[in-house]
Design an enzyme around this catalytic site. Sequence first.
Site, PDB file in Angstrom:
ATOM      1  N   ASP A 193      46.763  34.372  14.891  1.00  0.00           N
ATOM      2  CA  ASP A 193      47.633  35.034  13.916  1.00  0.00           C
ATOM      3  C   ASP A 193      47.220  36.463  13.587  1.00  0.00           C
ATOM      4  O   ASP A 193      48.026  37.240  13.082  1.00  0.00           O
ATOM      5  CB  ASP A 193      47.660  34.229  12.613  1.00  0.00           C
ATOM      6  CG  ASP A 193      48.422  32.927  12.758  1.00  0.00           C
ATOM      7  OD1 ASP A 193      49.241  32.831  13.700  1.00  0.00           O
ATOM      8  OD2 ASP A 193      48.199  32.016  11.950  1.00  0.00           O
ATOM      9  N   ASP A 217      47.537  40.136  10.182  1.00  0.00           N
ATOM     10  CA  ASP A 217      48.171  39.175   9.279  1.00  0.00           C
ATOM     11  C   ASP A 217      47.454  39.214   7.929  1.00  0.00           C
ATOM     12  O   ASP A 217      47.654  40.124   7.150  1.00  0.00           O
ATOM     13  CB  ASP A 217      48.151  37.786   9.901  1.00  0.00           C
ATOM     14  CG  ASP A 217      49.021  36.795   9.147  1.00  0.00           C
ATOM     15  OD1 ASP A 217      49.776  37.225   8.259  1.00  0.00           O
ATOM     16  OD2 ASP A 217      48.944  35.591   9.433  1.00  0.00           O
ATOM     17  N   ASP A 221      42.745  33.637   4.904  1.00  0.00           N
ATOM     18  CA  ASP A 221      43.679  32.532   4.657  1.00  0.00           C
ATOM     19  C   ASP A 221      42.877  31.256   4.450  1.00  0.00           C
ATOM     20  O   ASP A 221      41.927  30.977   5.207  1.00  0.00           O
ATOM     21  CB  ASP A 221      44.618  32.324   5.843  1.00  0.00           C
ATOM     22  CG  ASP A 221      45.772  33.319   5.871  1.00  0.00           C
ATOM     23  OD1 ASP A 221      45.740  34.289   5.087  1.00  0.00           O
ATOM     24  OD2 ASP A 221      46.689  33.118   6.695  1.00  0.00           O
ATOM     25  N   ARG A 273      49.177  39.631  -2.925  1.00  0.00           N
ATOM     26  CA  ARG A 273      48.378  38.448  -2.550  1.00  0.00           C
ATOM     27  C   ARG A 273      46.891  38.697  -2.760  1.00  0.00           C
ATOM     28  O   ARG A 273      46.107  38.698  -1.828  1.00  0.00           O
ATOM     29  CB  ARG A 273      48.650  38.031  -1.100  1.00  0.00           C
ATOM     30  CG  ARG A 273      50.058  37.547  -0.862  1.00  0.00           C
ATOM     31  CD  ARG A 273      50.215  36.997   0.550  1.00  0.00           C
ATOM     32  NE  ARG A 273      51.585  36.538   0.793  1.00  0.00           N
ATOM     33  CZ  ARG A 273      52.032  36.081   1.958  1.00  0.00           C
ATOM     34  NH1 ARG A 273      51.203  36.023   2.986  1.00  0.00           N
ATOM     35  NH2 ARG A 273      53.280  35.684   2.086  1.00  0.00           N
TER      36      ARG A 273
END
Length: 396
Positions: A193, A217, A221, A273
């Site tokens: 990703d 990306d 995560d 985020r």
Amino acid sequence: MEVSRAVLVLCFVVATIVPLSMAENQCTAIALRRPLGKKKPKCVAYNPIDKCWRCDANWANNRKRLADCAQGFGHEAHGGKMGRIYVVTDSSDKNVIDPKPGTLRHAILLPEPLWIIFSRNMIITLKQELIFTSDKTIDGRGFEIHVAGGAGFMLQFVHNIIIHGLHMYDICERSGGMIRSKHDHVGIRGRSDGDAICIFKSSQVWIDHCSFANSYDGLIDIVAASTNVTISNCHFVRHDKALLFGASEKTPEDKIMKVSIAYNHFGKGLTQRLPAVRFGFVHIVNNGYTEWKSYAIGGGDSATIISQGNQFLAANGACKEVTKREQVPECVWRKWTWRSEGDLLLNGAYFRQSGNPNWAKTYKGYPLIPAQPAENVPLLTKFVGASLNCKAGVPC
């Protein structure tokens, strides 16, 4: 006449003694001011994680002490403490099926606990994603270690990982293909990703004193029922969607996710985020936020977000609200527990709270890092990132 001569002699003696005394005092004062060799800078550590190890001049011979310093949900991550030290001597990553001994990929795939260190400054460009095995520490102290211009890290189905002292930036997608994922397994991997670090169905992970910027990306995560993670003393800049905890509304297994975010600095060039959270429990404590364009903390799907003792400085011309809920009716998100306690909101910043103000009773026993006053955040985060300039024989 004799009396006059005696007086003159006495005056001469006094006049001689007093300047000698004054000269002696002057020499003493000069000696006190004169540096005796190069004075070593005093080590000052402000937050409890740094206080645990940074001011030990013998850190290079006592590296594994770091494993006892984690706090928050990832406090049981001991990495490769029980294993031997492996020295990475080669920055290349040419062979992802049969990695060359001395490379980072070779070390990460070995089926044993390892404390991985480096022999010199390195820029490591990963040809394909680096797939971790359990019980590993990557310890970049002592050198400038950059993972840049290639793939990132994949922590998949692993536990007990420490990542410390790395610069990670300009992380790219990679095509995938045949890649070794264990010492005894080679398989086909799909396209990566482009995350700097992806934590997938893994637990007991601590990321400390790393610097992150500009991945294809995300920067970090945490997905697929991963839990017990601490991110501390890191520096984040120049990125859009930085931290994603819980990938989708279709993954309710992320309800078990617990993450601590402590003593980090969210700096220039960030958009959103910081983090975004679905389903899990995230404790955000004593971080400094100096810029966000869209929002700082967001999410949905009944996530619990507790913000304590942080500094939020809204940028001029950007959104002033710290928080953002997914597009659901207010009657829904009002039930989500998003609390701000002791935060310092500056330049018009505001935090829209919701949910249970007595949340602490529900989560009694959680290993939450005690919040210090938000006014202390500039000191608590003074030494964030990977550039501690650690040298053997002196404190970091």
